[in-house]
Structures are given as C-alpha cells and as structure tokens.
Design an enzyme around this catalytic site. Sequence first.
Site, PDB file in Angstrom:
ATOM      1  N   HIS A  36      36.573  52.094  40.693  1.00  0.00           N
ATOM      2  CA  HIS A  36      35.539  51.452  41.501  1.00  0.00           C
ATOM      3  C   HIS A  36      34.141  51.761  40.966  1.00  0.00           C
ATOM      4  O   HIS A  36      33.226  50.973  41.144  1.00  0.00           O
ATOM      5  CB  HIS A  36      35.696  51.840  42.972  1.00  0.00           C
ATOM      6  CG  HIS A  36      36.889  51.171  43.557  1.00  0.00           C
ATOM      7  ND1 HIS A  36      36.893  49.825  43.835  1.00  0.00           N
ATOM      8  CD2 HIS A  36      38.126  51.613  43.830  1.00  0.00           C
ATOM      9  CE1 HIS A  36      38.086  49.470  44.278  1.00  0.00           C
ATOM     10  NE2 HIS A  36      38.856  50.549  44.295  1.00  0.00           N
TER      11      HIS A  36
ATOM     12  N   CYS B 112      39.710  37.565  35.050  1.00  0.00           N
ATOM     13  CA  CYS B 112      38.726  37.950  36.063  1.00  0.00           C
ATOM     14  C   CYS B 112      38.679  39.463  36.277  1.00  0.00           C
ATOM     15  O   CYS B 112      38.000  39.944  37.160  1.00  0.00           O
ATOM     16  CB  CYS B 112      39.009  37.242  37.393  1.00  0.00           C
ATOM     17  SG  CYS B 112      40.554  37.754  38.150  1.00  0.00           S
TER      18      CYS B 112
END
Length: 568
Positions: free
Chosen positions: A202, A500
Amino acid sequence: MPDLDAPPRVLHGIGVGPGLAAGPVARMASPPALPDPRPVLPDQPAPTDLPVSDPDRELADAVRALEATEADLRARADAATGEARDILSAQAMIAADPTLREGVAERVRSGDDAPHALRSTFDRHREILAALGGYLGERAADLDDIAHRAIAAALGRPMPGLPAPGHPFVLIADDLAPADTVGLDPETVLALVTERGGPTSHTAILARALGLPAVVGCAGILDVPDGTLVTVDGTSGRVGAGVGEEEAADVRARAADERSRLAAGRGPGRTADGHPVDLMVNIGSAADLRGADLDGVTGVGLFRTEFLFLDRRDAPGLDEQVTAYAEVFSHFPEGTVVVRTLDAGADKPLPFLGLPEEPNPALGVRGLRVARDRPGILDTQLAAIARAAERTTADVWVMAPMVSTPPEAADFVARARAFGLRTAGVMVEVPAAALRAERLVEVADFLSVGTNDLSQYTLAADRQSGALADLLDPWQPALLQLIATCADAGRRSGRSVGVCGEAAADPALAPVLVGLGVTKLSMSPRSVPAVRARLAAYERAECEELARRALDAADAAAARAAVLTAGP
Ligand code: PEP
Ligand code: MG
C-alpha cells in the site's frame, strides 16, 4: 538532535515512486507498547521507566497526558482543512471530555498507574460506543487513536501517527497502512521511505497516488535519527542519509528540472511512430481526480470501489452507491470508466462482511469468491453501477477481481448483462486465469491484468512482504510471460487487454508492456506524464525488441538491466 557530524550513509531499497527529493526525516511513530503494571512484590524495585506508586502523581500524569493529547490534536486540526480538520477537532474534544478524566481518576484510585488507567478507561468507553452500533459504533476506532496518543504522552514517548515537525519532511516508517496516512499532506511530505513493504504494498500505491518519490524495503532507514537530511531517489531506490545542504540543494534542482520536462509532454499516449496506447487512471473515488491533470487520459482503467465499503458496519445502500459511481462517471462524459466490483478480503479486509478467519486469507474467500455465498452484495453493486451508467454519456465497463476460471468469468459477465451492463470483463490476477486467457476472451469482453496480485500468486510471495520484494518485482520474466499470454489472446480475439497493476506506472516498463501487446495502461494520475514521455521515445518495433530482451532474462534485475542498457 541528529548527529550532524556523522558521515553520510547510502541505504538501498526498492524505488516505487519515481522522482527525487531531499529533506529532513521525521518518523511515523508506532502505538506505544504498554509496560507491565507495577511489580506486585513489595521488595522488588520499581523499573525505572515506570511511574512510582503514588496515586496523586499518577492522576496528575494521566491528566497531563490527556491535556497534551488534546493540544496536539487541536494543533493538527488547525493545520488541516476539510474533513480531516473536522475529524481532528472532534478527537480533540473527546480527549478533553470530563467523563474520561473521571474514569481515569477512578482507575487510579483502584490502583492503576497512569498508562494503565488510561488504557482501561478508553477500553471501557470503546466498548460502550461499539455496543451502540451505527455511526457511533464506527467512531469506536477513533478512540483507539486517541488512547494511543494519551498513553504515549504518559510514557513520555512520541505520539503515534503522522509526525508534524512544522516543516516539510521525508516520512520514514516501518510500513504504511491506508489508515495511517489519512490526512497526509503531499505539500508537506516530500517523499516516503519504509523499512518494510514491497513494490505492490500500500505504501507503493499511496506514493503513486500522491505523486511522491518513494523507496520501500529500505533496511536501516529506521536507524536514521529524526531531523537527519536525506536524499531520496525513487527510481533507483537509493537513499543518502546524513548528506550536506549542498547535495540536498543539487537534488532539489534536478527534481524541479525533471518535473518541468514531464509537464511539457501533452496529449494521448503513443509510441514514437504513432502506435496508440490508452493511458488511463486508477482511482478509489472521485476525490482522487481532484486537481489531476487528465490531458490525454482516455478514462478510468481501474475504479477500486472498496473504498466506499471501508470502515463500515453495513454495506452502503443502492442509492449511496449510485451517487458515488455517478460522481466518477460525470468526470468522463466522453471517456471510458472501468468499475471493478468489490474486492474484499486478504490485503483489503472489510469487517462488515464478517468473513470467517482463514489461515491463509490471500488464498481464501476474496474478490469475486465472496459472491459465492453472498451474491446479494454483487447484485446490488451491479444494479447501482447500471443505474449510474444510465445517467451519463461515459462508456461504463465492469470487471470482476480474482477470477480463476472461464466459467467464473462467464457467470460474472452473464450477471452484469442481466443488469443491462454491456461491457463486462475480468481482471487477470491468478496464474490460472492468465494460462487460460484464450478461453477467457471467449466469454469476457476484455481483460485487465492486475500485476500486483498476479505477481504475488505467480512468484508465491506475499505482496506485503518487503523481504521478498525481489520476487514481487514486476520485471520478473515469469510475470511478463503471463502478460504476453493474455495479450496474445487479446490480439487473436480482438479483445482489449490492459494492465492496471502497479507495473503500468513504471515508466521504464511501459514500452515492454506495449511490446508484449498490451493496449491500455492504467495508473495513478500522477504517473501518467512519466509513462507518456517514455512511450514516446520508442517506436513500436523497438518496444517489441525490448519485450523480447526482458522475456529472455533470467530474473527481474537482469530484465531491467537488459532493457535499460538498450537506451534510448
Ligand atoms: C492488482 O492486483 O494488480 C490490482 C490492480 O488490484 P489491487 O491492487 O487493488 O489488488
Ligand atoms: Mg488485485
């Protein structure tokens, strides 16, 4: 004070947010560990870092800690804007609440020292709020944050959370979770460097979303004292610790040059000989588009809808979802928006689902698999997307995460069509799906390769693991080979195949992906200029040659070296 006479040191990690930065470091402090309560044996000496057994003093310490917490939260609220300001002001008011102080006084009277009295009082209030449920129940987690701050103050430790040194800084941390960075101001944070975390963690996603240079898996960064001047190269992963003002100024000047060079590039994505490549953006909500330069961007290649479901006790209702989706669509009246249906589980835990604990969540019930037992959540979401799509001229596509087999893909596509959604595809995140891409394109309208998960599952390396970052590197030839399998299937069937995952945001990798046959690259808005510039430097045949070199390499480092030494 940092030791300014210490010689500069070079630390190495993995560059995950391209760009250069220089500035003093400030660390993200972790929640304090509560020491053992005071010793029970009367003849045992009290540990020096614990308060003495004097109730009046304990109470005074606890009250001082609450006052310091309130003051700190107020100062943060004053420096923040919008929603962050409201949240911080509300937290400051809670820290000043008299019932909290009465609770602490009671605990001290019954023998607790200051940190333990704070802990048990906050726990009690948390239980009461959680039992109320609804909005107030959701606020229970806010109490934990205030409790950690107050306990840290009582122990004389730094307050956990984002530092606020009062000047721009390089944020250093063990690792960053999405919740740690609420309120992170990209104007004050110059770069991110974490000791752990890999290229798909993250921290990496956040860095790209904010356009910050970032290095993860940087061993030794937490040993660098606050205030030390560092340089950060988010491309090579090099961090210079303890550098002088002159070197820092040189890095800042180079960073400014690079920014103006990239800003000069405009228009759609294409190779030097004009082969078009769709440049699209990854977002979690319409807020991610605020201030974004969307010149040449053809739409949203990945709309991660789970952000709407985070921190909730119940799923958002149909109307709330329609509003959120319609808001995103309204930004692209002539573009395409690819909505990914809910991807819950593993690295995206969503408590409201009440999923059973699993020994290995990444291999468990996550993504589309949640719909096996809970089809209603997916159906409501598809209904909301369809309704929002009726209100816009944007071309709305939907795709499912974590698809493993062609029948799963066919089932999802049929469901989407039943709600009137014309273009339905799947993400390729599981090696089984990539290997059977030829079959997937028979039932799905398009494929979008999620390289973050696909590398985790192909290399059998947890995407959060800094220790295995070399395996998670998107340049791994095995990963590239699976992308090539998908692109070949797309070419033969005339279906679109995009990427993506974070791989699409790596400027040096972009020509390789195009050479493999990928037609769309979707990334954080801030990554677009660097990717566009790199693509424009190669002709399509050169991209194909670079792809061959990368596929031929033995590992990720060799693939990168083979491509970078080829120019331009
Ligand atoms: C991926 O896995 O590459 C992806 C784009 O999805 P996420 O990072 O949200 O899992
Ligand atoms: Mg994924």
